[in-house]
Every structure is written in C-alpha cells, then in structure tokens.
Design a protein around this motif. Structure first.
Motif, mmCIF file in Angstrom:
data_model
loop_
_atom_site.group_PDB
_atom_site.id
_atom_site.type_symbol
_atom_site.label_atom_id
_atom_site.label_comp_id
_atom_site.label_asym_id
_atom_site.label_seq_id
_atom_site.Cartn_x
_atom_site.Cartn_y
_atom_site.Cartn_z
ATOM 1 N N TYR A 87 0.814 -1.209 0.000
ATOM 2 C CA TYR A 87 0.000 0.000 0.000
ATOM 3 C C TYR A 87 0.853 1.267 0.000
ATOM 4 O O TYR A 87 1.926 1.308 0.598
ATOM 5 N N ASP A 88 0.346 2.298 -0.648
ATOM 6 C CA ASP A 88 0.890 3.642 -0.459
ATOM 7 C C ASP A 88 0.260 4.196 0.810
ATOM 8 O O ASP A 88 -0.964 4.204 0.946
ATOM 9 N N LYS A 89 1.087 4.647 1.715
ATOM 10 C CA LYS A 89 0.598 5.066 3.024
ATOM 11 C C LYS A 89 0.893 6.542 3.247
ATOM 12 O O LYS A 89 1.978 7.026 2.939
ATOM 13 N N MET A 90 -0.098 7.271 3.763
ATOM 14 C CA MET A 90 0.067 8.685 4.055
ATOM 15 C C MET A 90 -0.401 8.965 5.474
ATOM 16 O O MET A 90 -1.354 8.344 5.962
ATOM 17 N N LYS A 91 0.259 9.901 6.117
ATOM 18 C CA LYS A 91 -0.168 10.308 7.444
ATOM 19 C C LYS A 91 -1.469 11.090 7.337
ATOM 20 O O LYS A 91 -1.613 11.982 6.505
ATOM 21 N N LEU A 92 -2.419 10.736 8.181
ATOM 22 C CA LEU A 92 -3.713 11.407 8.181
ATOM 23 C C LEU A 92 -3.786 12.369 9.357
ATOM 24 O O LEU A 92 -3.602 11.977 10.504
ATOM 25 N N HIS A 93 -4.037 13.633 9.065
ATOM 26 C CA HIS A 93 -4.220 14.644 10.100
ATOM 27 C C HIS A 93 -5.713 14.822 10.357
ATOM 28 O O HIS A 93 -6.528 14.710 9.445
ATOM 29 N N LEU A 94 -6.068 15.113 11.591
ATOM 30 C CA LEU A 94 -7.442 15.482 11.912
ATOM 31 C C LEU A 94 -7.447 16.937 12.365
ATOM 32 O O LEU A 94 -6.882 17.271 13.407
ATOM 33 N N VAL A 95 -8.061 17.788 11.565
ATOM 34 C CA VAL A 95 -8.167 19.211 11.870
ATOM 35 C C VAL A 95 -9.623 19.486 12.231
ATOM 36 O O VAL A 95 -10.489 19.517 11.358
ATOM 37 N N ASP A 96 -9.899 19.649 13.528
ATOM 38 C CA ASP A 96 -11.289 19.764 13.989
ATOM 39 C C ASP A 96 -12.122 18.585 13.478
ATOM 40 O O ASP A 96 -13.239 18.758 12.968
ATOM 41 N N ASN A 97 -11.558 17.375 13.591
ATOM 42 C CA ASN A 97 -12.199 16.134 13.137
ATOM 43 C C ASN A 97 -12.351 16.052 11.621
ATOM 44 O O ASN A 97 -13.118 15.235 11.114
ATOM 45 N N TYR A 98 -11.622 16.886 10.907
ATOM 46 C CA TYR A 98 -11.676 16.908 9.442
ATOM 47 C C TYR A 98 -10.439 16.187 8.908
ATOM 48 O O TYR A 98 -9.317 16.645 9.127
#
Length: 263
Positions: free
Chosen positions: A162-173
């Motif tokens: 898999y291509d993996k990316m870090k997921l950020h949560l900005v105000d649950n977004y």
C-alpha cells in the motif's frame, strides 16, 4: 491551511489513522455498500430507526451526521437537543435528535445523533458523517461503485503493497499533506479529504491571501458555492501548474480560492 482534495479512483481510509491506495486481498469486509455518484459526490442508502432506503450523502468532510428537513421521506425522530452547525457561511444553532439507530448495510450503529438541517432541496435525505465511519477501515472503489467496510483490527488486512500517508485530523476533518508548485516555488499545506464536496480543489481564504496565490496563477473564471442555509459565495478559479500529492504530480489543475473566513 485546510483545503478540499479532489477524489481519487480508489480511496481507503481509517478515520484518525491513515490512508492507503490499493486492494485488500484476502480480508473479508464487514459489509459492502453500493453507491451512486451524482454531481461528483457519493450517495448510499441506509435505514434509520424504522425508515428504510433513505438516501445519504457519504461525507468524509462532515464530523457529524444530518437529517435533511427538506427530504420527502424522513425517519421518525425525537428532537431532544440543540447543536451548532458550522459552515463556510458561518455558525447557527439547529435542532438535534439523539438515541437513534442506523443500519449501514450489515452494520448497525446505535445511540446515533443527527443534526436537523434544512438544505432546501429534496435531492437527498441525510448526510453520513465520519461519526458513523469510526471503528472501520473503508475502501471507496470508484470502479465498482462499492464502499467496503472492514473491521479496524482485521488480521487478514495486509498493508505491504500500500501507499501510506499520514492522516491529520483538523477539527475532526481528515486531511493529508500536499504541495502546490508555482513558478519553481513550493507551497506546502494540509489538504482535506472531503467526499461530500462537489466543487474544485479549494484553498482556504487565509492561506490564499497570505501567499497571494490569486496573483501568482492564471485566473480562468469564478465559481459560486451554496451554504447549508442557502447563502451564496463567489470565489475566483485559477489554474495551478503542478500539485504534488503522495509523490505523484498532477498538472494544470483548476483550483478555487475561497473567500470564506469560516468552515
């Protein structure tokens, strides 16, 4: 900076954890949910309480779920609270219904809260937000028009290819890192993954103004967006030479420079 990212052909995400692009192999989904695409957004059908076949917008850009007061068919709900609806046009107080049950294919969620909003259209019955997606890894397959929900702790899921990316949560977004490349200069930012957005890639107003992006790219038109209360906002559309996303380059992409200060 938070922006809205154009959808990709195959999207797999765990809310709050990561994003990968690939196929699952031998893992068995908890449910497979067919979907339709209308005006570039995803719709699925669910059951709320005793009302079946309700049409929901599948919206990774919404941290809460909504029932549309303009829908022709509405579930039987008890209004027992208030909540704040925050959008690009501002914030307003709306009614809320708590303690509901929703069936998403073979998955049942209980104690579900719905915000009640009048979208002034009967094109859909509600919005499925990320509050109903948590606890699952889901794969959006635009080739087969299916969303496959997997248990988050499924041991048969392999991530080696898999291509993996870090997921950020900005105000649950949910958002990921990306770059705009303009005249040899990089503009780094956090880009929202919003399956409920039917518009162009959108750059948030504070970032666009601070970087003076409108003057650095060719203006090719304008676009009008409509808020959840029916208010309209007009913003310029410019042509971005290159976008670098997950090591891939996308060329000559129209983007919208938002004029909104909220949402």
């Amino acid at each position: 900076m938070v922006t809205k990212l154009l959808k990709m052909k195959l999207l797999l995400t765990t809310i709050g954890l990561f994003i990968v692009l690939a196929a699952f192999g031998q893992a068995k989904p908890e449910t497979v949910l067919p979907f339709t695409i209308e005006k570039n957004v995803i719709y699925v059908y669910c059951k709320v309480n005793e009302t079946d076949s309700l049409k929901f917008l599948f919206d990774t850009g919404a941290d809460g779920s909504v029932i549309n007061l303009s829908a022709k068919v509405k579930p039987d709900l008890q209004i027992n609270g208030k909540s704040l609806n925050r959008g690009s046009n501002g914030t307003n107080e709306v009614d809320e219904s708590n303690g509901n049950t929703i069936n998403i294919g073979e998955i049942t969620r209980t104690a579900v809260s719905f915000t009640l909003i009048d979208f002034q259209t009967d094109a859909f019955d509600g919005i499925m937000g990320t509050d109903l997606m948590k606890g699952n890894i889901f794969e959006i397959d635009y080739n087969t028009n299916e969303i496959r929900f997997f248990k988050q702790d499924d041991p048969d899921i392999s991530y080696l290819r898999y291509d993996k990316m870090k997921l950020h949560l900005v105000d649950n977004y949910p958002a990921v890192e990306s770059k705009l490349l303009i005249d040899g200069k990089e503009y780094k930012g956090i880009y929202g993954l919003d399956s409920g957005a039917d518009n162009l890639l959108t750059i948030a107003a504070p970032y666009a103004k601070r970087q003076k992006l409108e003057g650095k790219m060719r203006n090719i038109g304008s676009a009008t967006s409509i808020g959840s209360d029916g208010s309209e906002a007009v913003a310029p559309v410019v042509l971005c030479p290159v976008i670098n996303f997950s090591g891939k380059h996308l060329y000559n992409i129209p983007i919208l420079l938002s004029q909104s200060t909220e949402g």
